[in-house]
Design a protein around this motif. Structure first.
Motif, PDB file in Angstrom:
ATOM      1  N   LEU A   1     -24.802  38.902 -48.005  1.00 36.65           N
ATOM      2  CA  LEU A   1     -25.004  38.289 -46.605  1.00 36.65           C
ATOM      3  C   LEU A   1     -24.758  39.304 -45.568  1.00 36.65           C
ATOM      4  N   ALA A   2     -24.221  40.589 -45.921  1.00 32.43           N
ATOM      5  CA  ALA A   2     -24.291  41.816 -44.770  1.00 32.43           C
ATOM      6  C   ALA A   2     -25.824  42.307 -44.958  1.00 32.43           C
ATOM      7  N   SER A   3     -26.346  42.476 -46.218  1.00 33.40           N
ATOM      8  CA  SER A   3     -27.766  42.923 -46.243  1.00 33.40           C
ATOM      9  C   SER A   3     -28.606  42.005 -45.567  1.00 33.40           C
ATOM     10  N   LEU A   4     -28.455  40.652 -45.740  1.00 33.48           N
ATOM     11  CA  LEU A   4     -29.103  39.893 -45.098  1.00 33.48           C
ATOM     12  C   LEU A   4     -29.012  39.791 -43.452  1.00 33.48           C
ATOM     13  N   GLY A   5     -27.786  40.040 -42.965  1.00 33.52           N
ATOM     14  CA  GLY A   5     -27.632  40.550 -41.522  1.00 33.52           C
ATOM     15  C   GLY A   5     -28.685  41.628 -41.261  1.00 33.52           C
ATOM     16  N   ASP A   6     -28.621  42.771 -41.754  1.00 35.89           N
ATOM     17  CA  ASP A   6     -29.522  43.894 -41.346  1.00 35.89           C
ATOM     18  C   ASP A   6     -30.969  43.451 -41.317  1.00 35.89           C
ATOM     19  N   ARG A   7     -31.283  42.527 -42.276  1.00 35.95           N
ATOM     20  CA  ARG A   7     -32.590  41.959 -42.047  1.00 35.95           C
ATOM     21  C   ARG A   7     -32.761  40.881 -41.026  1.00 35.95           C
ATOM     22  N   ILE A   8     -32.406  39.904 -40.760  1.00 36.98           N
ATOM     23  CA  ILE A   8     -32.508  39.017 -39.878  1.00 36.98           C
ATOM     24  C   ILE A   8     -31.665  38.754 -38.740  1.00 36.98           C
ATOM     25  N   GLY A   9     -30.557  39.778 -38.512  1.00 35.90           N
ATOM     26  CA  GLY A   9     -29.861  39.776 -37.429  1.00 35.90           C
ATOM     27  C   GLY A   9     -28.487  39.337 -37.666  1.00 35.90           C
ATOM     28  N   TYR A  10     -27.438  39.913 -36.915  1.00 33.02           N
ATOM     29  CA  TYR A  10     -25.975  39.705 -37.334  1.00 33.02           C
ATOM     30  C   TYR A  10     -25.513  38.183 -36.917  1.00 33.02           C
ATOM     31  N   ARG A  11     -26.277  38.175 -35.686  1.00 31.85           N
ATOM     32  CA  ARG A  11     -25.791  36.830 -34.878  1.00 31.85           C
ATOM     33  C   ARG A  11     -26.261  35.628 -36.021  1.00 31.85           C
ATOM     34  N   ARG A  12     -27.467  35.659 -36.439  1.00 34.38           N
ATOM     35  CA  ARG A  12     -27.881  34.515 -37.350  1.00 34.38           C
ATOM     36  C   ARG A  12     -26.750  34.489 -38.580  1.00 34.38           C
ATOM     37  N   VAL A  13     -26.514  35.315 -39.298  1.00 32.36           N
ATOM     38  CA  VAL A  13     -25.876  35.289 -40.468  1.00 32.36           C
ATOM     39  C   VAL A  13     -24.497  34.670 -39.843  1.00 32.36           C
ATOM     40  N   TYR A  14     -23.931  35.160 -38.746  1.00 36.62           N
ATOM     41  CA  TYR A  14     -22.581  34.835 -38.311  1.00 36.62           C
ATOM     42  C   TYR A  14     -22.363  33.451 -37.892  1.00 36.62           C
ATOM     43  N   MET A  15     -23.162  33.136 -37.273  1.00 39.43           N
ATOM     44  CA  MET A  15     -23.493  31.469 -36.670  1.00 39.43           C
ATOM     45  C   MET A  15     -23.703  30.490 -38.012  1.00 39.43           C
ATOM     46  N   SER A  16     -24.611  31.138 -38.824  1.00 33.15           N
ATOM     47  CA  SER A  16     -24.731  30.173 -39.971  1.00 33.15           C
ATOM     48  C   SER A  16     -23.685  30.036 -40.885  1.00 33.15           C
ATOM     49  N   GLY A  17     -22.756  31.297 -41.039  1.00 35.93           N
ATOM     50  CA  GLY A  17     -21.437  31.103 -41.844  1.00 35.93           C
ATOM     51  C   GLY A  17     -20.658  30.184 -41.155  1.00 35.93           C
ATOM     52  N   LEU A  18     -20.416  30.481 -39.962  1.00 30.91           N
ATOM     53  CA  LEU A  18     -19.489  29.591 -39.046  1.00 30.91           C
ATOM     54  C   LEU A  18     -19.878  28.269 -39.250  1.00 30.91           C
ATOM     55  N   ALA A  19     -21.080  27.788 -39.080  1.00 31.25           N
ATOM     56  CA  ALA A  19     -21.496  26.385 -39.056  1.00 31.25           C
ATOM     57  C   ALA A  19     -21.247  25.906 -40.536  1.00 31.25           C
ATOM     58  N   LEU A  20     -21.572  26.524 -41.566  1.00 32.77           N
ATOM     59  CA  LEU A  20     -21.510  26.190 -42.962  1.00 32.77           C
ATOM     60  C   LEU A  20     -19.804  26.055 -43.391  1.00 32.77           C
ATOM     61  N   PHE A  21     -18.996  26.809 -42.475  1.00 29.52           N
ATOM     62  CA  PHE A  21     -17.688  26.934 -42.779  1.00 29.52           C
ATOM     63  C   PHE A  21     -16.780  25.620 -42.279  1.00 29.52           C
ATOM     64  N   THR A  22     -17.623  25.268 -41.023  1.00 28.72           N
ATOM     65  CA  THR A  22     -17.075  24.171 -40.248  1.00 28.72           C
ATOM     66  C   THR A  22     -17.176  22.745 -41.090  1.00 28.72           C
ATOM     67  N   VAL A  23     -18.600  22.577 -41.643  1.00 23.75           N
ATOM     68  CA  VAL A  23     -19.057  21.601 -42.381  1.00 23.75           C
ATOM     69  C   VAL A  23     -18.254  21.392 -43.647  1.00 23.75           C
ATOM     70  N   ALA A  24     -18.062  22.664 -44.219  1.00 19.72           N
ATOM     71  CA  ALA A  24     -17.275  22.521 -45.727  1.00 19.72           C
ATOM     72  C   ALA A  24     -15.819  22.124 -45.480  1.00 19.72           C
ATOM     73  N   SER A  25     -15.204  22.708 -44.350  1.00 20.98           N
ATOM     74  CA  SER A  25     -13.968  22.220 -44.082  1.00 20.98           C
ATOM     75  C   SER A  25     -13.755  20.701 -43.966  1.00 20.98           C
ATOM     76  N   PHE A  26     -14.878  20.079 -43.113  1.00 20.18           N
ATOM     77  CA  PHE A  26     -14.798  18.582 -43.311  1.00 20.18           C
ATOM     78  C   PHE A  26     -14.924  18.071 -44.336  1.00 20.18           C
TER      79      PHE A  26
END
Length: 458
Positions: free
Chosen positions: A69-94
């Motif tokens: 995921l860190a490598s993906l962040g270098d490729r597509i931008g750190y914001r996208r990876v962070y926001m996607s991770g935050l969204a996935l974490f929130t949905v999985a928490s539910f």
């Protein structure tokens, strides 16, 4: 955005708040699950041994996906990876809150772990984009403080929630916080362009296999798994690892950052981090046994006496951040880890009937040393990488921490198996040895020339 100047005010404050909220969720969720395991096991009619997967599934998912995921962040931008991770974490928490069986909860914890990895893999890379270069240490110190605070309040939050509500609420409380953080992040986090190089999916799979097998083997060694199984896991991990590293050496932006590890000051910082977190986990896991079994402390008193270590970090981390913007990480880290070594030896040699104050001030010494080391070391790791490799540096930072913690916990289990009566004291002495080794490695950075920050290719 000029990457050297960071974000303008007040956007900078909102952005670092989003990063802090994400880290809080990821760290808290590991801590509260540990406390809630007996309750979850009883409610879901699972054995204590099976219920461990609620913790292991989360940790394993994080460990195998951090670098991809860190490598993906270098490729597509750190914001996208962070926001996607935050969204996935929130949905999985539910999803965790709605789980009615151990199997479904474990699956949701895997998904939640991948979301947490999205947060952890690029959070320090985002800090580098949020703060000006000459204030980077202060930004990183906020991360260290948040982790320390989350570690302090994790068991308290879990106990408080379980006192008034069933265990699913431990995960349900993540949802509103996650939604709020996502909304703030959408408006405030910096947009960082990536690169057009294709993503190396084969390396991501090889990384998952190597780290997954290695972590499973180390954990199995500590918990008495059959030696042939452990040996087989290590052999397979080593074989895949050989071809994995060989493949990385041919890449221009490798998923395993071998290009960064060729920078002496970076590799020394990684080694310092790994050894120090091994020492920390050796202490954190063994100390409750020392306090309760050897000194006769209650569970409540044990929790109280464990608090000075992370509590001191909360206060020392901002000071260490300011100092790290002016002074060498080699010196600050070496001095801090030497203090931590002294604190661990003082704990290991405490008399048979110590007072609470005798324990508390020794714990504070350990926290002082660890807090003085952590921020400067993290700053050194991040600033020694080119800006367009900030994601890789951030991922390696988290990987070194988690790998060290995993080894530390496994070593405690192994030591207790070999010497159950003196296990806690021996573990603290081994922790002091790791801290001393980390201090030596940290000081070795003084022989290396400082690597100038590469201006922006982002």
């Amino acid at each position: 955005m000029n990457p050297e100047h960071g974000l303008p005010l007040p956007q900078r404050y909102w952005a670092i708040l989003v990063v802090a909220l994400g880290i809080t969720l990821a760290v808290l969720d590991g801590a509260i699950a540990n406390v809630a395991l007996p309750t979850i096991a009883r409610n879901l009619h699972a054995t204590p041994a099976d219920s461990i997967w609620v913790v292991n599934a989360y940790q394993l998912a994080i460990t195998i996906s951090l670098l991809p995921l860190a490598s993906l962040g270098d490729r597509i931008g750190y914001r996208r990876v962070y926001m996607s991770g935050l969204a996935l974490f929130t949905v999985a928490s539910f999803g965790c809150a709605l789980s009615g069986s151990l199997a479904s909860l474990a699956i949701m914890r895997v998904v939640q772990g991948f979301g947490a990895a999205g947060i952890m893999s690029v959070n320090t890379a985002l800090v580098r984009m949020i703060y000006p270069s000459d204030h980077l240490g202060r930004g990183i110190s906020i991360n260290a403080s948040v982790v320390a605070i989350s570690s302090v309040i994790g068991p308290t939050v879990a106990s408080g929630v379980l006192a008034i509500a069933p265990w699913p609420w431990l995960f349900a409380i993540n949802v509103p916080i996650g939604v709020a953080a996502f909304a703030l992040g959408w408006r405030s986090l910096p947009r960082t362009p990536g690169h057009r190089r294709p993503y190396d999916f084969l390396s991501a799979l090889m990384n998952a296999a190597v780290f997954g097998l290695a972590i499973t083997a180390i954990d199995g060694l500590g918990h008495g798994e059959h030696r042939p199984y452990v040996a087989a896991e290590l052999i397979v991990a080593g074989a895949i690892g050989y071809f994995f590293v060989k493949r990385q050496l041919t890449q221009t932006a490798p998923l395993l950052p071998v290009d960064l590890l060729k920078i002496p000051v970076f590799s020394l910082s990684v080694a310092t981090s790994f050894c120090s977190f091994t020492a920390q986990m050796l202490a954190f896991v063994s100390l409750p046994f020392l306090l309760q079994n050897a000194f006769g402390m209650t569970q409540v008193m044990t929790g109280f006496l464990m608090t000075p270590w992370p509590l001191v970090i909360v206060f020392i981390a901002p000071l260490a951040g300011i100092l790290s913007d002016k002074y060498s990480a080699g010196v600050l880290g070496g001095v801090g880890l030497a203090i931590m070594t002294a604190g661990l030896l003082l704990l290991a040699t405490t008399g048979a009937h110590p007072s609470p104050f005798d324990i508390a001030w020794r714990m504070a010494v350990c926290g002082l040393g660890f807090g003085l080391f952590q921020t400067p070391n993290n700053r050194q790791m991040l600033s020694s990488a080119a800006r367009d490799r900030s994601g890789a540096a951030s991922g390696m930072l988290s990987t070194a921490r988690l790998s060290g913690q995993t080894l530390g916990a496994a070593l405690v289990a192994l030591i207790f198996g070999l010497a159950p009566q003196q296990g806690a004291t021996i573990a603290l002495i081994v922790a002091a040895l790791f801290a001393a080794a980390a201090a030596v490695v940290s000081m070795m950075r003084l022989t290396q020339h400082k690597v100038p920050e590469t201006p922006a290719s982002v």
